[in-house]
Design a protein around this motif. Structure first.
Motif, PDB file in Angstrom:
ATOM      1  N   THR A 153       0.855  -1.183   0.000  1.00 40.23           N
ATOM      2  CA  THR A 153       0.000   0.000   0.000  1.00 40.23           C
ATOM      3  C   THR A 153       0.898   1.244   0.000  1.00 40.23           C
ATOM      4  N   GLY A 157      -6.209  -1.955   9.963  1.00 37.99           N
ATOM      5  CA  GLY A 157      -7.202  -1.472   9.014  1.00 37.99           C
ATOM      6  C   GLY A 157      -8.621  -1.758   9.472  1.00 37.99           C
ATOM      7  N   GLN A 158      -8.810  -2.934  10.044  1.00 32.89           N
ATOM      8  CA  GLN A 158     -10.133  -3.325  10.528  1.00 32.89           C
ATOM      9  C   GLN A 158     -10.016  -3.715  11.993  1.00 32.89           C
ATOM     10  N   GLY A 174      -1.762  -2.353   6.354  1.00 34.16           N
ATOM     11  CA  GLY A 174      -2.292  -1.306   7.206  1.00 34.16           C
ATOM     12  C   GLY A 174      -1.236  -0.525   7.967  1.00 34.16           C
ATOM     13  N   TRP A 223      -9.757   2.532  12.183  1.00 39.79           N
ATOM     14  CA  TRP A 223     -10.772   1.534  11.815  1.00 39.79           C
ATOM     15  C   TRP A 223     -12.007   2.217  11.239  1.00 39.79           C
ATOM     16  N   GLU A 259     -12.261   5.103   9.709  1.00 42.68           N
ATOM     17  CA  GLU A 259     -11.992   5.648   8.374  1.00 42.68           C
ATOM     18  C   GLU A 259     -12.016   4.544   7.315  1.00 42.68           C
ATOM     19  N   CYS A 260     -11.454   3.400   7.644  1.00 42.77           N
ATOM     20  CA  CYS A 260     -11.476   2.281   6.693  1.00 42.77           C
ATOM     21  C   CYS A 260     -12.904   1.810   6.426  1.00 42.77           C
ATOM     22  N   ASP A 266     -13.268  -4.575   5.660  1.00 47.14           N
ATOM     23  CA  ASP A 266     -13.146  -3.122   5.580  1.00 47.14           C
ATOM     24  C   ASP A 266     -11.906  -2.665   4.828  1.00 47.14           C
ATOM     25  N   VAL A 267     -10.983  -3.580   4.534  1.00 48.64           N
ATOM     26  CA  VAL A 267      -9.703  -3.153   3.960  1.00 48.64           C
ATOM     27  C   VAL A 267      -9.654  -3.242   2.446  1.00 48.64           C
ATOM     28  N   HIS A 300      -8.546  -0.154   0.451  1.00 49.67           N
ATOM     29  CA  HIS A 300      -8.755   1.135   1.128  1.00 49.67           C
ATOM     30  C   HIS A 300      -8.294   0.994   2.569  1.00 49.67           C
ATOM     31  N   MET A 301      -6.989   0.858   2.708  1.00 52.37           N
ATOM     32  CA  MET A 301      -6.369   0.708   4.034  1.00 52.37           C
ATOM     33  C   MET A 301      -5.112   1.562   4.090  1.00 52.37           C
TER      34      MET A 301
END
Length: 378
Positions: free
Chosen positions: A12, A171-172, A191, A263, A265-266, A291-292, A335-336
């Motif tokens: 990432t 991330g989650q 993350g 968390w 925001e993710c 969520d990531v 999206h992490m």
């Protein structure tokens, strides 16, 4: 000249503040200066993991930490259970087989999550199972397993629970101690917003007792050596010094924001990405999306491989395609970490253009508008 946007589930993007730390003059790893940074990172990782347990740091990819979790907990002839729902769940079994261990495998269909009831049944049917191995966020499909439920089941038995949290950590929401996870492995390139090259394993006291009697061969991966070195604020062998220095900065950034807000925001970015996919008629993949990353099915008649290739080569946007049986059938947006709201706008605008070029009918701008709408809800 092409600007690159990294929307893959690892590596990432790396924040400039973190990348600059790798440009500093390198420290010797057997010094008090490095020892202070190492201790800071060790405590910071406990915060990210939400654990009071030791967190071991290794110079490796996440798979290295996975392998260490097999050889430090199992002996020849041991019974182990693998609960898999994708490519990375299957990797647990492959590692065991390389060491002569034949695990019992509970395999969910790719896109489905692991059934905790099946794990409970397997443990009751075979009380000799020494360890249960599974995955938190299975990035090959984009689903998240219910580790809290699995942890409660395994904790009621003598077995230890080992979780691949490589893509999900940072991330989650992941509560190592509260969810009764005995070993959680992770990597630096997701993350934690760092380059690949570091791997981690949190180890509970229950797991340490198992590790003391394990009989598979181990030298570099020997957790006992790593634990002993923690007392002197170092690793038993040469560490990835610059990565650890950079990780110290990444953890500071996470602490400033607060892990709960990371968390949150993710989760928001995940909702926005899913809204964007649905807005242009793409069907989401997976029964319990993590969520990531967001996974979506490739439209009929469109070459999934070309979507990934054209995005990267024409627009500098890197996303991931499907793996194994899903190759060419799904696309995956991450999206992490350092992936931000504007990155989603770029990703979806470019995705629309690629899909149009490949003959897919859509209303231009609709996915971007859907992403905006969801982000405005906060």
């Amino acid at each position: 000249m092409k600007k690159h946007y990294l929307l893959t589930p690892g590596p990432t993007p790396i924040p400039p503040e973190v990348a600059l730390k790798e440009a500093l003059p390198i420290l010797h790893h057997r010094t008090s200066e490095f020892g202070a940074i190492f201790q800071e990172v060790e405590e910071g990782l406990k915060y990210v993991y939400q654990t009071k347990n030791d967190v071991l740091i290794m110079a490796a990819s996440g798979t290295g930490a996975m392998e260490s979790s097999v050889i430090n907990l199992l002996s020849p002839g041991d019974n182990a259970l693998v609960a898999s729902c994708g490519n990375f769940g299957e990797r647990w079994a492959k590692i065991m087989e390389a060491y002569g261990i034949k695990p019992t495998v509970i395999a969910a269909e790719w896109g489905k999550t692991v059934n905790s009831v099946e794990i409970e049944k397997a443990l009751k049917a075979n009380p000799k199972i020494k360890a249960v191995y599974t995955t938190f966020t299975e990035t090959s499909t984009g689903v998240a397993n219910d580790i809290k439920a699995i942890g409660a089941i395994v904790a009621a038995t003598p077995a230890v629970l080992v979780v691949d949290a490589i893509s999900g950590l940072g991330g989650q929401e992941f509560l190592t101690d509260d969810w009764k996870v005995d070993v959680a492995v992770a990597g630096s390139q997701k993350g934690l917003m760092l380059a690949p090259g570091l791997a981690f394993a949190s180890v509970s006291e229950k797991a340490w007792k198992v590790a003391e009697t394990a009989k598979l061969p181990r030298f570099y991966w020997d957790w006992r050596k790593m634990r002993k070195s923690l007392a002197t604020k170092e690793t038993p062998f040469t560490p990835a010094v610059t990565l650890i220095v950079a990780l110290s900065e990444a953890i500071k950034m996470i602490k400033v924001v607060g892990i709960e807000n990371v968390w949150k925001e993710c989760r928001l970015l995940a909702r926005a990405a899913r809204a964007g996919m649905r807005a242009i008629g793409l069907e989401l993949f997976g029964d319990n999306p993590c969520d990531v990353e967001t996974s979506a099915k490739v439209p009929a008649g469109v070459d999934g491989g070309k979507i990934v290739k054209m995005l990267r080569e024409e627009y500098g946007v890197s996303i991931a395609g499907g793996q194994g049986a899903l190759k060419g059938k799904i696309i995956r947006f991450a999206h992490m970490g350092y992936i931000q709201k504007p990155d989603l706008f770029v990703g979806f605008a470019c995705l629309e253009m690629v899909l149009i070029k490949l003959g897919y009918k859509l209303e231009k701008g609709k996915s971007v508008a859907a992403v905006q709408e969801e982000l405005l809800k906060g």
